[in-house]
Design a protein around this motif. Structure first.
Motif, PDB file in Angstrom:
ATOM      1  N   PRO A   1      -2.971 -17.712   8.295  1.00 49.75           N
ATOM      2  CA  PRO A   1      -2.616 -18.262   9.296  1.00 49.75           C
ATOM      3  C   PRO A   1      -2.898 -19.845  10.076  1.00 49.75           C
ATOM      4  CG  PRO A   1      -5.172 -18.542   7.655  1.00 49.75           C
ATOM      5  CD  PRO A   1      -4.311 -17.534   7.594  1.00 49.75           C
ATOM      6  N   VAL A   2      -2.724 -19.574  10.904  1.00 51.94           N
ATOM      7  CA  VAL A   2      -2.325 -21.464  11.675  1.00 51.94           C
ATOM      8  C   VAL A   2      -3.346 -21.984  11.082  1.00 51.94           C
ATOM      9  CG1 VAL A   2      -1.915 -22.178  13.402  1.00 51.94           C
ATOM     10  CG2 VAL A   2      -1.790 -19.658  13.890  1.00 51.94           C
ATOM     11  N   LEU A   3      -2.680 -22.939  10.333  1.00 52.41           N
ATOM     12  CA  LEU A   3      -3.551 -24.607  10.222  1.00 52.41           C
ATOM     13  C   LEU A   3      -3.704 -25.302  11.110  1.00 52.41           C
ATOM     14  CD1 LEU A   3      -1.542 -24.666   6.671  1.00 52.41           C
ATOM     15  CD2 LEU A   3      -3.982 -24.102   7.021  1.00 52.41           C
ATOM     16  N   PRO A   4      -4.948 -26.323  11.165  1.00 50.68           N
ATOM     17  CA  PRO A   4      -4.652 -27.442  11.940  1.00 50.68           C
ATOM     18  C   PRO A   4      -3.976 -28.561  11.597  1.00 50.68           C
ATOM     19  CG  PRO A   4      -6.886 -26.161  11.042  1.00 50.68           C
ATOM     20  CD  PRO A   4      -5.887 -26.355   9.865  1.00 50.68           C
ATOM     21  N   ARG A   5      -4.119 -28.841  13.004  1.00 48.35           N
ATOM     22  CA  ARG A   5      -2.581 -30.694  12.566  1.00 48.35           C
ATOM     23  C   ARG A   5      -3.419 -31.376  11.930  1.00 48.35           C
ATOM     24  NH1 ARG A   5       1.492 -30.932  16.047  1.00 48.35           N
ATOM     25  NH2 ARG A   5       1.322 -29.594  17.409  1.00 48.35           N
ATOM     26  N   VAL A   6      -2.633 -32.167  11.050  1.00 52.93           N
ATOM     27  CA  VAL A   6      -3.064 -33.060   9.740  1.00 52.93           C
ATOM     28  C   VAL A   6      -3.417 -34.500  10.802  1.00 52.93           C
ATOM     29  CG1 VAL A   6      -2.668 -34.114   7.739  1.00 52.93           C
ATOM     30  CG2 VAL A   6      -1.967 -31.604   8.009  1.00 52.93           C
ATOM     31  N   ARG A   7      -4.443 -34.437  10.698  1.00 56.63           N
ATOM     32  CA  ARG A   7      -4.295 -35.851  11.176  1.00 56.63           C
ATOM     33  C   ARG A   7      -4.034 -36.918  10.323  1.00 56.63           C
ATOM     34  NH1 ARG A   7      -9.288 -33.146  12.229  1.00 56.63           N
ATOM     35  NH2 ARG A   7     -10.821 -34.291  10.746  1.00 56.63           N
TER      36      ARG A   7
ATOM     37  N   GLN B   1      16.772  -4.084  -1.133  1.00 57.35           N
ATOM     38  CA  GLN B   1      14.984  -4.467  -1.286  1.00 57.35           C
ATOM     39  C   GLN B   1      14.697  -4.349  -2.622  1.00 57.35           C
ATOM     40  OE1 GLN B   1      14.680  -0.948   0.704  1.00 57.35           O
ATOM     41  NE2 GLN B   1      12.063  -1.270   0.518  1.00 57.35           N
ATOM     42  N   ALA B   2      15.276  -4.265  -4.149  1.00 54.61           N
ATOM     43  CA  ALA B   2      14.565  -4.482  -5.194  1.00 54.61           C
ATOM     44  C   ALA B   2      14.444  -5.442  -5.624  1.00 54.61           C
ATOM     45  CB  ALA B   2      15.702  -3.449  -6.547  1.00 54.61           C
ATOM     46  N   HIS B   3      15.166  -6.989  -4.651  1.00 50.40           N
ATOM     47  CA  HIS B   3      14.914  -8.166  -5.049  1.00 50.40           C
ATOM     48  C   HIS B   3      14.196  -9.111  -3.838  1.00 50.40           C
ATOM     49  CE1 HIS B   3      19.748  -8.448  -6.680  1.00 50.40           C
ATOM     50  NE2 HIS B   3      18.856  -7.676  -7.111  1.00 50.40           N
ATOM     51  N   CYS B   4      13.319  -8.369  -3.364  1.00 47.06           N
ATOM     52  CA  CYS B   4      12.978  -8.246  -2.624  1.00 47.06           C
ATOM     53  C   CYS B   4      10.730  -9.096  -2.330  1.00 47.06           C
ATOM     54  CB  CYS B   4      12.795  -7.186  -1.023  1.00 47.06           C
ATOM     55  SG  CYS B   4      11.417  -8.163   0.193  1.00 47.06           S
ATOM     56  N   LEU B   5      10.672  -9.736  -3.159  1.00 44.65           N
ATOM     57  CA  LEU B   5       8.944  -9.891  -3.836  1.00 44.65           C
ATOM     58  C   LEU B   5       8.093  -9.132  -3.431  1.00 44.65           C
ATOM     59  CD1 LEU B   5       9.765 -13.785  -4.727  1.00 44.65           C
ATOM     60  CD2 LEU B   5       9.767 -12.195  -6.169  1.00 44.65           C
ATOM     61  N   GLY B   6       8.232  -9.410  -1.792  1.00 43.05           N
ATOM     62  CA  GLY B   6       7.756  -8.610  -0.749  1.00 43.05           C
ATOM     63  C   GLY B   6       7.401  -9.666   1.050  1.00 43.05           C
ATOM     64  N   VAL B   7       6.203  -8.959   1.704  1.00 41.06           N
ATOM     65  CA  VAL B   7       6.854 -10.024   3.656  1.00 41.06           C
ATOM     66  C   VAL B   7       4.680 -10.235   3.416  1.00 41.06           C
ATOM     67  CG1 VAL B   7       6.313  -8.682   4.984  1.00 41.06           C
ATOM     68  CG2 VAL B   7       7.615  -7.512   3.437  1.00 41.06           C
ATOM     69  N   VAL B   8       5.153 -11.402   3.954  1.00 41.73           N
ATOM     70  CA  VAL B   8       3.804 -12.419   4.218  1.00 41.73           C
ATOM     71  C   VAL B   8       3.432 -12.575   5.602  1.00 41.73           C
ATOM     72  CG1 VAL B   8       3.821 -13.765   2.649  1.00 41.73           C
ATOM     73  CG2 VAL B   8       4.976 -15.014   4.089  1.00 41.73           C
ATOM     74  N   TYR B   9       2.619 -12.245   6.409  1.00 43.38           N
ATOM     75  CA  TYR B   9       2.154 -12.498   7.855  1.00 43.38           C
ATOM     76  C   TYR B   9       1.940 -13.535   8.594  1.00 43.38           C
ATOM     77  CZ  TYR B   9       2.491  -7.304   8.312  1.00 43.38           C
ATOM     78  OH  TYR B   9       2.122  -5.464   7.461  1.00 43.38           O
ATOM     79  N   ASP B  10       2.580 -14.907   8.970  1.00 47.09           N
ATOM     80  CA  ASP B  10       2.411 -15.773   9.475  1.00 47.09           C
ATOM     81  C   ASP B  10       2.024 -15.945  10.951  1.00 47.09           C
ATOM     82  OD1 ASP B  10       2.444 -18.475   9.761  1.00 47.09           O
ATOM     83  OD2 ASP B  10       4.671 -18.975  10.476  1.00 47.09           O
ATOM     84  N   ARG B  11       1.409 -16.566  10.963  1.00 51.08           N
ATOM     85  CA  ARG B  11       0.286 -16.918  12.440  1.00 51.08           C
ATOM     86  C   ARG B  11      -0.819 -16.837  12.327  1.00 51.08           C
ATOM     87  NH1 ARG B  11       4.999 -18.916  17.419  1.00 51.08           N
ATOM     88  NH2 ARG B  11       5.270 -20.536  15.757  1.00 51.08           N
ATOM     89  N   VAL B  12      -1.224 -15.217  11.396  1.00 52.43           N
ATOM     90  CA  VAL B  12      -2.571 -14.487  11.453  1.00 52.43           C
ATOM     91  C   VAL B  12      -3.847 -15.053  12.071  1.00 52.43           C
ATOM     92  CG1 VAL B  12      -3.970 -12.616  10.640  1.00 52.43           C
ATOM     93  CG2 VAL B  12      -1.270 -13.506   9.524  1.00 52.43           C
ATOM     94  N   ASN B  13      -4.047 -14.639  13.109  1.00 53.51           N
ATOM     95  CA  ASN B  13      -5.522 -15.000  13.634  1.00 53.51           C
ATOM     96  C   ASN B  13      -6.537 -13.930  12.857  1.00 53.51           C
ATOM     97  OD1 ASN B  13      -8.363 -14.793  15.322  1.00 53.51           O
ATOM     98  ND2 ASN B  13      -6.949 -15.204  16.900  1.00 53.51           N
ATOM     99  N   LEU B  14      -7.331 -14.703  12.427  1.00 52.81           N
ATOM    100  CA  LEU B  14      -7.919 -13.894  11.384  1.00 52.81           C
ATOM    101  C   LEU B  14      -9.768 -13.483  12.129  1.00 52.81           C
ATOM    102  CD1 LEU B  14      -8.585 -16.562   8.655  1.00 52.81           C
ATOM    103  CD2 LEU B  14      -6.795 -13.990   8.684  1.00 52.81           C
TER     104      LEU B  14
END
Length: 813
Positions: free
Chosen positions: A534-540, A772-785
């Motif tokens: 998911p999208v992380l907030p800005r670090v103050r 494809q055998a060397h691929c660890l996997g896939v992650v989804y970025d900027r997910v709106n939970l």
């Protein structure tokens, strides 16, 4: 949150890409349909609510209307004698005739007849009915929008229309006077007829042959008047139409009767003249004289032939009797018989002869030839035979004379028949022609008689004043309004909006082909799903915390000289440090951090020394560099140091994100412009060192050999860094990313949530199983939970991302 529901195997890979023998059966999953409806609920309900409110406002703003009804019976049950006298058909009406009545009632002609009866074209209340402000506003808005369009259309019409397009007024006026049906209609009268057709409604009453005529108006008196006028006008139209059609038919019948009579008379006269000219005399029975004569001659010839045959048979009988003479009669051992009609004298002589001969035969058989009476009986038999022979000779001569007469008659009759046949043969063509003329005359005469009978029936129907249509009931002035139907209008508008919203929702669902859930990846490809980012907030600034600086690689002692002396160790400068916060370090309990920990576990399971992990994406995506940066930052917590390399020489996303796009880096090292270790940049308060992309543009830096250089850098970094993270260009459309990944032991794919198509997950690595055998996997970025929950099935494990608040949060430490 690793997801490996469908391990990658050869059979599974073939089934994903068409290698299976049979495609799975497509079925409708109601659970997915319900999830889609829940997800698109606002899209479906918002148009329904808006259109429903608009329909309610429109219905409430409309003025009240009144409806009046009159009914007509199309198949009136008149008396049977009246039906027979008027020729009215009493059979049940088919549906087509009822529909024909509907068309007549809604026609322009009947509308003008009603206007002639009522004069509504001069009624200001009818011509200008009250309108609601809502409708007026809509009409003014539409006219204002269309006014420029109408102006442009008029200008174009004026430009393209020739000046001589109009015809002279004189010929048009003359034609209108000659044929009133083509005369121009008054626009006011045309508008009144249009209002009548718009307000009238005709419908069938149940399953009967009755129809109801309904008219709706804002004035109840006008509604009842128009409904009754329509009923009267229809009955009058039926009567007038029937009378006109019967009159036209009767006029045609009279003309046709005269023609048929003349044709029948001409055909009879032609047959009579032809018979007279060719001598073909006809008898009263209808046959010709020559034919009757030939028939009679044939009958006489047949009788003469019969008589000659009978005379020949009698002559043959007498010939056999006298063939042996008197001796034959005397010596005969059998009795003599002559058939047919014979005279009494001959019959007596035959009987005497046969009796004497019989006595002689008995005496000879009983007493023998020596008996004294034998001689006397022989003399008596001889005397009797002589007398009988004389009589037979006379009869034979008479039979011969009779036969000669019969043969002469037969010859004469045969000659007469032959002559008559020759005459008939000569007249054969004339006989055929005469018969054809007679048949034509008979046919025309029969047609004339039938037409005359039908014409008399039509004349009787024309003067008959009764039709099979009558008025059942007249309309009364309605006391209560029938409209507007507020509830029905609002409900119809709501349903229309609901259907419109469902159409939009279906279109949106059809267009949504992006990766959003783990099932979208595992069901369409053999790749492994590792989690959501998911999208992380800005670090103050208040959240920044000190983290040990990256360790400087220790100097390597030089090799000893042969003399055993040691050279001085050259000192390496400490890399510069930039103050860039790593967001994931400040939110260690977030979903983002947990997903990166799953990536770390997958990378450690893959092995390698040091573990070198590439981070790429399916397509050009700027968030990939942020994922690589956060992954490297999290891996550096508690470890010696982590090396992050920006290998994307085109986008340079990581370098731009950190402000290092003007620093030397990988491309310069590949070009041989320095040692890569001297180009490292540290991240403040972390164990993270970054190798920027560099300043070099083009040339060897863009060559596919960059992957091999990265392999060498990773091998050299094994003694100084515990892990190496490489920001790799996307898999599509450039080829540099694939070339780099070929040299890396493992890599991670970052997909933009809701933007990456599913087809890319299916096809991007389909032709390269080794990669494809060397691929660890896939992650989804900027997910709106929050939006993710609307795409999940009830049993999906991603639902626990929002439920486990005690374990996963964005609260920093």
């Amino acid at each position: 949150m690793p997801r490996d529901l469908k391990p990658f195997e050869g059979a599974a890979y073939g089934s994903y890409h068409g290698g299976g023998s049979a495609a799975p059966v497509q079925t409708i999953d109601l659970r997915r349909v319900m999830v889609a409806l829940r997800r698109q609920r606002l899209t479906i309900l918002l148009p329904a609510v808006l259109l429903g409110g608009l329909g309610l406002a429109y219905a409430m703003a409309k003025p009240e209307t009144y409806s009046a009804h009159s009914s007509l019976l199309l198949d009136s049950n008149v008396n049977r004698s009246v039906q027979q006298a008027g020729g009215i058909d009493s059979a049940g009406l088919p549906s087509e005739r009822i529909e024909n009545a509907r068309v007549v009632l809604e026609s322009d002609k009947l509308a003008y007849d009603v206007l002639d009866r009522t004069g509504l074209q001069d009624n200001a209340s009818f011509m200008d009915p009250p309108r609601s402000g809502f409708t007026s506003a809509i009409g003014q808005g539409i006219s204002a929008v269309l006014r420029p369009v109408a102006w442009v259309r008029d200008k174009i019409t004026l430009l393209v229309t020739p000046a001589e397009v109009g015809a002279p007024a004189g010929p048009v006026a003359d034609s209108a006077r000659m044929d009133p049906s083509i005369a121009p209609i008054d626009p006011r009268l045309r508008l009144a007829a249009m209002r009548l057709r718009g307000g009238v409604e005709v419908f069938r009453v149940g399953q009967s042959s009755a129809v109801a005529v309904s008219f709706t108006s804002h004035d109840p008196v006008i509604a009842a008047e128009v409904a009754n006028a329509y009923a009267d006008a229809y009955v009058q139209d039926i009567l007038v139409t029937n009378a006109d059609s019967v009159g036209q038919t009767n006029a045609w019948m009279r003309t046709r009767l005269d023609e048929l009579q003349a044709q029948a008379q001409a055909a009879a006269d032609a047959a009579e003249r032809f018979a007279t000219e060719n001598g073909l005399v006809a008898l009263s029975s209808g046959g010709l004289l020559t034919e009757q004569a030939l028939n009679e001659l044939n009958s006489s010839l047949t009788a003469a032939l019969t008589e000659a045959a009978r005379a020949q048979a009698v002559l043959d009988t007498y010939d056999r009797a006298v063939a042996g003479g008197v001796e034959g009669l005397t010596d005969s051992n059998s009795s003599l018989a002559i058939g047919g009609d014979v005279s009494e004298e001959l019959r007596a002589r035959l009987d005497t002869y046969n009796d004497v001969r019989a006595r002689l035969q008995r005496l000879l058989s009983t007493s023998g030839p020596n008996h004294p009476q034998v001689a006397g009986l022989r003399r008596t038999l001889a005397t009797t035979a002589e007398r009988l022979f004389v009589e037979l000779e006379a009869k034979r001569a008479e039979a011969q004379s009779t036969l000669d007469v019969a043969n002469a008659r037969v010859a004469a009759l045969q000659q007469s028949v032959e002559q008559a046949s020759q005459r008939n043969s000569a007249q054969a063509a004339n006989l055929v022609r005469l018969r054809a003329l007679q048949e034509e005359a008979a046919t025309l005469s029969a047609i004339y008689q039938q037409t005359l009978t039908r014409s008399q029936e039509i004349e009787q129907q024309q003067s008959f004043p009764v039709s099979n249509v009558r008025i059942l009931s007249y309309a009364q002035v309605p006391a209560s309004p029938s409209g507007p139907a507020v509830l029905r209008t609002a409900l119809a508008a709501t349903l229309l909006g609901l259907f419109f919203g469902m159409g939009i929702a279906a279109w949106r669902e059809w267009r949504d082909r992006a990766l959003r859930t783990g099932d979208d990846l595992t069901d369409h490809s053999g790749l492994r799903f590792l989690g959501h980012l998911p999208v992380l907030p800005r670090v103050r600034p208040s959240r920044l915390r000190p983290v040990p600086a990256p360790q400087v690689p220790a100097p390597v002692p030089p090799a000893e000289t042969p003399k055993g002396e040691t050279l001085p160790v050259p000192s390496r400068a400490r890399p510069p440090v930039i103050p860039v916060p790593v967001p994931v370090i400040h939110y260690p309990d977030s979903v983002y951090a947990e997903t990166l920990r799953h990536v770390r576990l997958a990378a450690e399971a893959a092995g390698g020394s040091p573990p070198v992990t590439g981070v790429t994406s399916f397509h050009p995506y700027g968030g990939r560099s942020s994922v690589a940066f956060n992954l490297a930052g999290q891996l550096g917590v508690g470890l010696r140091s982590v090396l992050l390399i920006d290998a994307d020489s085109r986008a340079r996303g990581l370098s731009r994100m950190l402000g290092l796009d003007r620093k030397p880096g990988l491309t310069d090292a590949v070009a041989g412009r320095g040692d890569w270790k001297d180009m490292l940049v540290g991240i403040a308060d972390t164990n993270l060192a970054v190798l920027p992309c560099g300043l070099e543009q083009g040339g060897a830096s863009d060559d596919l050999l960059t992957g091999r250089i990265l392999g060498q850098i990773a091998a050299e970094a094994g003694g100084d860094f515990s892990r190496v993270i490489v920001d790799v260009p996307p898999l599509y459309p450039v080829a540099q990313g694939r070339a780099i990944l070929q040299e890396l032991p493992q890599f991670l794919i970052v997909a933009e949530w809701g933007r990456t198509p599913r087809s890319m997950a299916e096809t991007v690595l389909a032709e390269d199983p080794q990669l494809q055998a060397h691929c660890l996997g896939v992650v989804y970025d900027r997910v709106n939970l929050r939006h993710l929950r609307s795409y999940l099935m009830p049993e999906a494990m991603e639902n626990y991302l929002s439920r486990s608040k005690d374990y996963l949060s964005l609260k920093g430490r």
